[in-house]
Write a protein that holds these residues in place. Structure first.
Motif, PDB file in Angstrom:
ATOM      1  N   ARG A  46       0.835  -1.216   0.000  1.00  0.00           N
ATOM      2  CA  ARG A  46       0.000   0.000   0.000  1.00  0.00           C
ATOM      3  C   ARG A  46       0.865   1.259   0.000  1.00  0.00           C
ATOM      4  O   ARG A  46       0.588   2.205  -0.729  1.00  0.00           O
ATOM      5  CB  ARG A  46      -0.895   0.017   1.235  1.00  0.00           C
ATOM      6  N   LYS A  84      -7.327   1.029  -4.155  1.00  0.00           N
ATOM      7  CA  LYS A  84      -8.024  -0.218  -4.485  1.00  0.00           C
ATOM      8  C   LYS A  84      -7.037  -1.362  -4.322  1.00  0.00           C
ATOM      9  O   LYS A  84      -5.859  -1.224  -4.648  1.00  0.00           O
ATOM     10  CB  LYS A  84      -8.519  -0.201  -5.928  1.00  0.00           C
ATOM     11  N   GLU A  85      -7.542  -2.469  -3.838  1.00  0.00           N
ATOM     12  CA  GLU A  85      -6.737  -3.676  -3.697  1.00  0.00           C
ATOM     13  C   GLU A  85      -7.531  -4.848  -4.243  1.00  0.00           C
ATOM     14  O   GLU A  85      -8.741  -4.923  -4.055  1.00  0.00           O
ATOM     15  CB  GLU A  85      -6.393  -3.937  -2.237  1.00  0.00           C
ATOM     16  N   TRP A  86      -6.844  -5.754  -4.893  1.00  0.00           N
ATOM     17  CA  TRP A  86      -7.504  -6.951  -5.380  1.00  0.00           C
ATOM     18  C   TRP A  86      -6.453  -8.033  -5.538  1.00  0.00           C
ATOM     19  O   TRP A  86      -5.263  -7.777  -5.544  1.00  0.00           O
ATOM     20  CB  TRP A  86      -8.267  -6.681  -6.684  1.00  0.00           C
ATOM     21  N   GLY A  87      -6.922  -9.239  -5.651  1.00  0.00           N
ATOM     22  CA  GLY A  87      -5.991 -10.359  -5.770  1.00  0.00           C
ATOM     23  C   GLY A  87      -6.546 -11.418  -6.684  1.00  0.00           C
ATOM     24  O   GLY A  87      -7.744 -11.471  -6.944  1.00  0.00           O
ATOM     25  N   HIS A  89      -6.530 -13.861 -10.278  1.00  0.00           N
ATOM     26  CA  HIS A  89      -6.733 -13.625 -11.697  1.00  0.00           C
ATOM     27  C   HIS A  89      -8.211 -13.406 -11.964  1.00  0.00           C
ATOM     28  O   HIS A  89      -9.044 -14.221 -11.563  1.00  0.00           O
ATOM     29  CB  HIS A  89      -6.223 -14.832 -12.494  1.00  0.00           C
ATOM     30  N   ILE A  90      -8.521 -12.313 -12.620  1.00  0.00           N
ATOM     31  CA  ILE A  90      -9.925 -12.027 -12.950  1.00  0.00           C
ATOM     32  C   ILE A  90     -10.421 -13.105 -13.910  1.00  0.00           C
ATOM     33  O   ILE A  90      -9.777 -13.412 -14.908  1.00  0.00           O
ATOM     34  CB  ILE A  90     -10.055 -10.627 -13.583  1.00  0.00           C
ATOM     35  N   ASN A 109      -3.126 -16.728  -8.585  1.00  0.00           N
ATOM     36  CA  ASN A 109      -4.270 -16.573  -7.686  1.00  0.00           C
ATOM     37  C   ASN A 109      -3.880 -15.939  -6.362  1.00  0.00           C
ATOM     38  O   ASN A 109      -4.732 -15.378  -5.670  1.00  0.00           O
ATOM     39  CB  ASN A 109      -4.949 -17.913  -7.437  1.00  0.00           C
ATOM     40  N   ALA A 112      -1.154 -10.241  -5.166  1.00  0.00           N
ATOM     41  CA  ALA A 112      -1.937  -9.099  -4.688  1.00  0.00           C
ATOM     42  C   ALA A 112      -1.633  -7.885  -5.557  1.00  0.00           C
ATOM     43  O   ALA A 112      -0.485  -7.658  -5.938  1.00  0.00           O
ATOM     44  CB  ALA A 112      -1.599  -8.802  -3.236  1.00  0.00           C
ATOM     45  N   TYR A 113      -2.657  -7.123  -5.861  1.00  0.00           N
ATOM     46  CA  TYR A 113      -2.527  -5.916  -6.662  1.00  0.00           C
ATOM     47  C   TYR A 113      -3.099  -4.736  -5.892  1.00  0.00           C
ATOM     48  O   TYR A 113      -4.016  -4.916  -5.091  1.00  0.00           O
ATOM     49  CB  TYR A 113      -3.294  -6.042  -7.984  1.00  0.00           C
ATOM     50  N   ALA A 114      -2.583  -3.563  -6.167  1.00  0.00           N
ATOM     51  CA  ALA A 114      -3.113  -2.363  -5.526  1.00  0.00           C
ATOM     52  C   ALA A 114      -2.941  -1.184  -6.471  1.00  0.00           C
ATOM     53  O   ALA A 114      -2.006  -1.140  -7.279  1.00  0.00           O
ATOM     54  CB  ALA A 114      -2.395  -2.088  -4.210  1.00  0.00           C
ATOM     55  N   SER A 115      -3.857  -0.231  -6.378  1.00  0.00           N
ATOM     56  CA  SER A 115      -3.738   1.014  -7.119  1.00  0.00           C
ATOM     57  C   SER A 115      -4.128   2.149  -6.180  1.00  0.00           C
ATOM     58  O   SER A 115      -4.870   1.948  -5.223  1.00  0.00           O
ATOM     59  CB  SER A 115      -4.622   1.021  -8.372  1.00  0.00           C
TER      60      SER A 115
END
Length: 135
Positions: A46, A84-87, A89-90, A109, A112-115
């Motif tokens: 973050r 925003k946070e997500w994890g 594979h869409i 899977n 972790a991703y964040a923007s």
């Protein structure tokens, strides 16, 4: 006997697994890894994302100032507007059990991703002409 080891470095995990298999052969069974992020790692992510967003904002503001013959000054206000946070594979199929996934799918899977979106106000300085600098 069963041994559970927690690694914080994927490369080291691979090296240890390879060494165990090389030395112990078929007498050792290595289960598929379970990936997760510690709260400290997520907190670091973050902060890095926010710092990167501020840096990107400053670089863009500098480019705009150059276009208009101005110089960018110090920041007057920096505000984190949205994070925003997500994890994972869409679109990944959650019906697959963890044991049936490939190592690449497990990593994907667990990634972790964040923007972060920031709002920044900078001081804008007019460039002094060269005559004033010589005086």
């Amino acid at each position: 006997s069963q041994v559970c080891i927690i690694f914080s470095d994927f490369g080291k995990m691979q090296n240890v697994c390879n060494l165990l298999i090389e030395k112990l052969g078929t007498s050792v069974t290595i289960s598929p890894p379970h990936f997760y992020h510690t709260p400290e790692a997520i907190d670091t992510l973050r902060r890095q994302v926010c710092v990167s967003a501020v840096g990107n904002t400053r670089r863009k503001a500098q480019e705009v100032c150059r276009l208009f013959g101005q110089a960018l000054g110090k920041p007057l206000l920096i505000k984190e507007e949205e994070t925003k946070e997500w994890g994972g594979h869409i679109g990944s199929h959650l019906s697959h059990s963890a044991d049936s996934q490939t190592l690449q799918e497990r990593i994907q899977n667990a990634t972790a991703y964040a923007s972060c979106r920031v709002f920044a106000v900078f001081e804008i300085k007019g460039k002094e002409n060269r005559r004033n600098k010589l005086l």
